[in-house]
Design a protein around this motif. Structure first.
Motif, PDB file in Angstrom:
ATOM      1  N   MET A 294       1.088  -1.160  -0.130  1.00 28.54           N
ATOM      2  CA  MET A 294       0.056  -0.132   0.195  1.00 28.54           C
ATOM      3  C   MET A 294       0.630   1.206  -0.103  1.00 28.54           C
ATOM      4  SD  MET A 294      -3.400   1.126   0.055  1.00 28.54           S
ATOM      5  CE  MET A 294      -3.881  -0.927   0.493  1.00 28.54           C
ATOM      6  N   ILE A 295       0.329   1.816  -0.685  1.00 36.66           N
ATOM      7  CA  ILE A 295       1.260   3.346  -0.700  1.00 36.66           C
ATOM      8  C   ILE A 295       0.669   4.731  -1.078  1.00 36.66           C
ATOM      9  CG2 ILE A 295       3.135   2.609  -2.371  1.00 36.66           C
ATOM     10  CD1 ILE A 295       0.808   5.157  -4.131  1.00 36.66           C
ATOM     11  N   VAL A 296       1.060   5.478  -0.506  1.00 36.77           N
ATOM     12  CA  VAL A 296       0.279   7.223  -0.584  1.00 36.77           C
ATOM     13  C   VAL A 296       0.285   8.224  -0.913  1.00 36.77           C
ATOM     14  CG1 VAL A 296      -0.441   8.838   1.387  1.00 36.77           C
ATOM     15  CG2 VAL A 296      -0.645   6.829   2.711  1.00 36.77           C
ATOM     16  N   GLU A 297      -0.617   8.415  -1.943  1.00 38.57           N
ATOM     17  CA  GLU A 297      -0.689   9.928  -2.830  1.00 38.57           C
ATOM     18  C   GLU A 297      -0.929  10.903  -2.304  1.00 38.57           C
ATOM     19  OE1 GLU A 297      -3.290  11.662  -6.056  1.00 38.57           O
ATOM     20  OE2 GLU A 297      -3.287   9.788  -5.700  1.00 38.57           O
ATOM     21  N   HIS A 298       0.563  11.915  -1.940  1.00 40.12           N
ATOM     22  CA  HIS A 298       0.633  13.554  -1.028  1.00 40.12           C
ATOM     23  C   HIS A 298       0.433  14.109  -1.849  1.00 40.12           C
ATOM     24  CE1 HIS A 298       2.541  16.675   0.787  1.00 40.12           C
ATOM     25  NE2 HIS A 298       2.010  16.220   1.976  1.00 40.12           N
ATOM     26  N   ALA A 299      -0.492  14.814  -1.780  1.00 39.26           N
ATOM     27  CA  ALA A 299      -0.862  16.408  -2.737  1.00 39.26           C
ATOM     28  C   ALA A 299      -1.318  17.711  -1.987  1.00 39.26           C
ATOM     29  CB  ALA A 299      -1.377  16.255  -3.349  1.00 39.26           C
ATOM     30  N   ILE A 300      -0.206  18.798  -1.772  1.00 42.37           N
ATOM     31  CA  ILE A 300      -1.248  19.511  -1.147  1.00 42.37           C
ATOM     32  C   ILE A 300      -1.334  20.775  -2.887  1.00 42.37           C
ATOM     33  CG2 ILE A 300      -0.357  22.025  -0.296  1.00 42.37           C
ATOM     34  CD1 ILE A 300       0.135  20.115   1.265  1.00 42.37           C
ATOM     35  N   LEU A 301      -2.759  20.927  -2.257  1.00 41.68           N
ATOM     36  CA  LEU A 301      -3.735  21.128  -2.799  1.00 41.68           C
ATOM     37  C   LEU A 301      -3.659  22.772  -3.049  1.00 41.68           C
ATOM     38  CD1 LEU A 301      -6.366  18.804  -3.269  1.00 41.68           C
ATOM     39  CD2 LEU A 301      -4.278  19.300  -4.679  1.00 41.68           C
ATOM     40  N   PRO A 302      -3.195  23.605  -3.891  1.00 44.25           N
ATOM     41  CA  PRO A 302      -3.367  25.475  -3.230  1.00 44.25           C
ATOM     42  C   PRO A 302      -4.277  25.525  -4.536  1.00 44.25           C
ATOM     43  CG  PRO A 302      -1.637  25.065  -4.992  1.00 44.25           C
ATOM     44  CD  PRO A 302      -2.249  23.901  -4.628  1.00 44.25           C
ATOM     45  N   VAL A 303      -5.250  26.047  -3.977  1.00 48.33           N
ATOM     46  CA  VAL A 303      -7.379  26.493  -4.364  1.00 48.33           C
ATOM     47  C   VAL A 303      -6.745  28.236  -4.273  1.00 48.33           C
ATOM     48  CG1 VAL A 303      -9.235  26.171  -4.553  1.00 48.33           C
ATOM     49  CG2 VAL A 303      -8.336  24.186  -3.666  1.00 48.33           C
ATOM     50  N   ARG A 304      -7.156  28.587  -5.682  1.00 46.78           N
ATOM     51  CA  ARG A 304      -7.632  29.810  -5.536  1.00 46.78           C
ATOM     52  C   ARG A 304      -8.091  30.380  -5.124  1.00 46.78           C
ATOM     53  NH1 ARG A 304      -7.157  28.564 -11.586  1.00 46.78           N
ATOM     54  NH2 ARG A 304      -5.191  29.960 -12.222  1.00 46.78           N
ATOM     55  N   GLN A 305      -7.479  31.416  -3.712  1.00 45.91           N
ATOM     56  CA  GLN A 305      -8.913  32.117  -2.998  1.00 45.91           C
ATOM     57  C   GLN A 305      -9.981  32.649  -3.588  1.00 45.91           C
ATOM     58  OE1 GLN A 305      -6.062  34.657  -0.866  1.00 45.91           O
ATOM     59  NE2 GLN A 305      -6.312  33.638   1.048  1.00 45.91           N
ATOM     60  N   GLY A 306     -10.886  32.565  -3.066  1.00 45.39           N
ATOM     61  CA  GLY A 306     -12.358  32.926  -2.559  1.00 45.39           C
ATOM     62  C   GLY A 306     -12.779  31.351  -3.522  1.00 45.39           C
ATOM     63  N   GLN A 307     -12.352  30.729  -4.483  1.00 43.48           N
ATOM     64  CA  GLN A 307     -12.761  29.253  -4.587  1.00 43.48           C
ATOM     65  C   GLN A 307     -13.635  28.094  -4.221  1.00 43.48           C
ATOM     66  OE1 GLN A 307     -11.369  29.261  -8.906  1.00 43.48           O
ATOM     67  NE2 GLN A 307     -11.492  31.171  -9.313  1.00 43.48           N
ATOM     68  N   GLU A 308     -12.684  28.320  -2.713  1.00 43.66           N
ATOM     69  CA  GLU A 308     -12.906  27.398  -1.635  1.00 43.66           C
ATOM     70  C   GLU A 308     -14.059  26.596  -2.196  1.00 43.66           C
ATOM     71  OE1 GLU A 308     -10.014  29.919   0.197  1.00 43.66           O
ATOM     72  OE2 GLU A 308     -12.202  29.892  -0.731  1.00 43.66           O
ATOM     73  N   ALA A 309     -15.732  26.760  -1.467  1.00 43.09           N
ATOM     74  CA  ALA A 309     -16.626  26.696  -1.679  1.00 43.09           C
ATOM     75  C   ALA A 309     -17.193  25.426  -3.306  1.00 43.09           C
ATOM     76  CB  ALA A 309     -18.051  27.556  -1.737  1.00 43.09           C
ATOM     77  N   GLU A 310     -16.477  26.057  -3.708  1.00 45.06           N
ATOM     78  CA  GLU A 310     -16.411  25.633  -4.933  1.00 45.06           C
ATOM     79  C   GLU A 310     -15.806  24.242  -5.853  1.00 45.06           C
ATOM     80  OE1 GLU A 310     -16.603  28.661  -4.551  1.00 45.06           O
ATOM     81  OE2 GLU A 310     -17.816  30.248  -5.910  1.00 45.06           O
ATOM     82  N   PHE A 311     -14.746  24.078  -5.291  1.00 45.45           N
ATOM     83  CA  PHE A 311     -14.068  23.782  -5.231  1.00 45.45           C
ATOM     84  C   PHE A 311     -14.398  22.178  -4.306  1.00 45.45           C
ATOM     85  CE2 PHE A 311     -10.381  21.301  -2.376  1.00 45.45           C
ATOM     86  CZ  PHE A 311     -10.126  20.534  -3.992  1.00 45.45           C
ATOM     87  N   GLU A 312     -14.405  22.803  -3.490  1.00 40.38           N
ATOM     88  CA  GLU A 312     -14.974  21.332  -2.174  1.00 40.38           C
ATOM     89  C   GLU A 312     -15.819  20.491  -3.069  1.00 40.38           C
ATOM     90  OE1 GLU A 312     -15.604  23.070   2.020  1.00 40.38           O
ATOM     91  OE2 GLU A 312     -13.393  23.698   1.703  1.00 40.38           O
ATOM     92  N   ALA A 313     -17.333  21.472  -3.454  1.00 40.33           N
ATOM     93  CA  ALA A 313     -18.410  21.001  -4.179  1.00 40.33           C
ATOM     94  C   ALA A 313     -18.137  19.750  -5.543  1.00 40.33           C
ATOM     95  CB  ALA A 313     -18.956  22.053  -5.243  1.00 40.33           C
ATOM     96  N   ALA A 314     -17.016  20.471  -6.072  1.00 41.46           N
ATOM     97  CA  ALA A 314     -16.790  20.041  -7.429  1.00 41.46           C
ATOM     98  C   ALA A 314     -15.623  18.971  -7.454  1.00 41.46           C
ATOM     99  CB  ALA A 314     -15.251  20.567  -8.130  1.00 41.46           C
ATOM    100  N   PHE A 315     -15.240  18.871  -6.271  1.00 41.97           N
ATOM    101  CA  PHE A 315     -14.759  17.653  -5.335  1.00 41.97           C
ATOM    102  C   PHE A 315     -15.775  16.085  -5.179  1.00 41.97           C
ATOM    103  CE2 PHE A 315     -12.010  14.604  -2.813  1.00 41.97           C
ATOM    104  CZ  PHE A 315     -10.524  14.413  -3.467  1.00 41.97           C
TER     105      PHE A 315
END
Length: 107
Positions: free
Chosen positions: A1-22
């Motif tokens: 088992m491996i872990v993929e790790h990513a820090i996702l820098p979302v454009r400010q002000g688009q957090e809610a839209e990102f969470e819905a899309a995710f």
């Protein structure tokens, strides 16, 4: 088992839209061969940054399986426009774990 790790820098002000899309896009990765589980966490100190952890059976399940699949193209369309800059993705293998089984589940 491996872990993929990513820090996702979302454009400010688009957090809610990102969470819905995710929430929708996650279905594209969860059905992939070799997928085990995922976790998306939001930074408390930097609310436009997210940590994505995906457990795979192997690096190949991610890089050769998911990334070469039609679902990955849909994943890119749904999520990649939120990132600035584009995230760095790395794969990790467990050296030591406490309180989790080998698959990364809490014991």
């Amino acid at each position: 088992m491996i872990v993929e790790h990513a820090i996702l820098p979302v454009r400010q002000g688009q957090e809610a839209e990102f969470e819905a899309a995710f929430a929708e896009a996650r279905k594209l990765i969860e059905c992939q061969p070799g997928f085990a589980n995922l976790q998306l966490a939001r930074s408390i100190e930097s609310p436009a940054q997210y940590l994505l952890l995906v457990r795979w059976e192997s690096v190949a399940a991610h890089t050769e399986g998911f990334r070469r699949s039609p679902e990955y193209q849909r994943w890119k369309q749904a999520l990649h426009h939120f990132y600035e800059p584009f995230p760095v993705v790395e794969h990790f293998t467990t050296v030591f774990a406490s309180g989790f089984d080998a698959a990364g589940h809490a014991e």
